[in-house]
Scaffold this active site. Structure first.
Site, mmCIF file in Angstrom:
data_model
loop_
_atom_site.group_PDB
_atom_site.id
_atom_site.type_symbol
_atom_site.label_atom_id
_atom_site.label_comp_id
_atom_site.label_asym_id
_atom_site.label_seq_id
_atom_site.Cartn_x
_atom_site.Cartn_y
_atom_site.Cartn_z
ATOM 1 N N HIS A 183 0.891 -1.092 -0.032
ATOM 2 C CA HIS A 183 0.071 -0.125 0.014
ATOM 3 C C HIS A 183 0.783 1.107 -0.062
ATOM 4 O O HIS A 183 0.333 2.159 -0.497
ATOM 5 C CB HIS A 183 -0.963 0.212 1.186
ATOM 6 C CG HIS A 183 -0.351 0.302 2.567
ATOM 7 N ND1 HIS A 183 -0.272 -0.725 3.652
ATOM 8 C CD2 HIS A 183 0.146 1.354 3.035
ATOM 9 C CE1 HIS A 183 0.398 -0.253 4.582
ATOM 10 N NE2 HIS A 183 0.617 1.102 4.293
ATOM 11 N N ASP A 209 -0.371 -7.758 1.219
ATOM 12 C CA ASP A 209 0.228 -6.195 1.539
ATOM 13 C C ASP A 209 1.949 -6.252 1.586
ATOM 14 O O ASP A 209 2.173 -6.003 2.654
ATOM 15 C CB ASP A 209 -0.530 -5.442 2.664
ATOM 16 C CG ASP A 209 -0.199 -4.024 2.662
ATOM 17 O OD1 ASP A 209 0.436 -3.438 1.622
ATOM 18 O OD2 ASP A 209 -0.458 -3.455 3.799
ATOM 19 N N SER A 259 3.836 1.742 8.159
ATOM 20 C CA SER A 259 3.787 0.971 7.092
ATOM 21 C C SER A 259 5.063 0.333 6.380
ATOM 22 O O SER A 259 6.043 1.169 6.338
ATOM 23 C CB SER A 259 2.978 2.007 5.883
ATOM 24 O OG SER A 259 1.937 2.323 6.472
#
Length: 256
Positions: free
Chosen positions: A67, A110, A206
């Site tokens: 992402h 992801d 992230s």
């Protein structure tokens, strides 16, 4: 315009679901010594601004979250724990190798590899993290670590790499906890921190690694509730061992 509309719709969906997968915030973390976690990478955009974490797995590839691709990563910085102390020798251009099954963060897969524009030579500041050799059988409340750069729970921005210990949350229990919020977790994930502990990541941190027994075990994916007032919900990581065949294929080809 179409791309911008898709981005707006995705952000609206994440907000509605209570998912927050951007940014980088370690909650209740401590500064990482310079001789530890030399595999950490700062994934940055074309303005040289940190957008995601990542981790070096060999002299050519960094792992991060898929992402992070929507924030347009163009380089990574290796060899420093302080983002105020970066020179151009530490910066590497990247080619993105997003997992082909990835569609959106709440559907899993992801994970993304970033191929460096040149080889990263190992030294006292740069050292790849070992990958697991096979599936990892986690024990409930097993202690692992997660690290990243960015704001802390009080909203202050930091440039020093922070690390925190997080306990593994039993996967079936994690799924039940999320289902109480009417959310079904995707396949191939691991849960750690954020639940029954004040430790965890915020807004995803992230792409950073979940480190267990000195090996990369997961990739920071998303959490619940952007105020990060843990404990609330287990944090969600991509289960890295599940993607070892894909990673090894790319490493063997040295391309994607």
């Amino acid at each position: 315009m179409k791309h911008a509309l898709h981005r707006i719709l995705l952000l609206q969906l994440l907000t509605t679901l209570g998912l927050h997968a951007l940014g980088s915030e370690i909650i209740n973390g401590k500064k990482v010594p310079d001789n530890k976690m030399q595999f950490m990478a700062s994934v940055q955009n074309n303005q040289n601004v940190h957008i995601c974490g990542g981790f070096l797995i060999n002299e050519v590839f960094v792992v991060t979250a898929a992402h992070c691709d929507r924030s347009n990563p163009t380089s990574v910085v290796l060899g420093t724990h302080n983002l105020k102390k970066v020179d151009e020798k530490m910066r590497y251009g990247v080619k993105r190798c997003k997992h082909p099954s990835y569609k959106k963060v709440e559907e899993g897969a992801d994970i993304m590899l970033l191929k460096l524009s040149r080889k990263a030579r190992q030294n006292k500041r740069i050292k790849p993290i070992p990958l697991p050799k096979a599936e990892i059988k986690f024990k409930n409340e097993q202690k692992c670590q997660v690290a990243g750069w960015g704001s802390t729970s009080d909203g202050k921005s930091v440039d020093e790499l922070l690390m925190v210990v997080v306990p593994i949350v039993d996967l079936e229990a994690c799924k039940r906890i999320w289902e109480r919020r009417n959310f079904t977790l995707p396949e191939n994930i691991t849960c750690a921190g954020g639940y029954r502990t004040k430790n965890g990541f915020c807004e995803g941190d992230s792409g950073g690694p979940l480190v267990c027994n000195g090996r990369a075990a997961g990739v920071v994916s998303y959490n619940w509730n952007n105020n990060c007032q843990y404990p609330n919900m287990p944090n969600v990581y991509t289960d890295l061992p599940k993607y070892l065949p894909w990673i090894r294929k790319i490493l063997k080809k040295n391309n994607c």
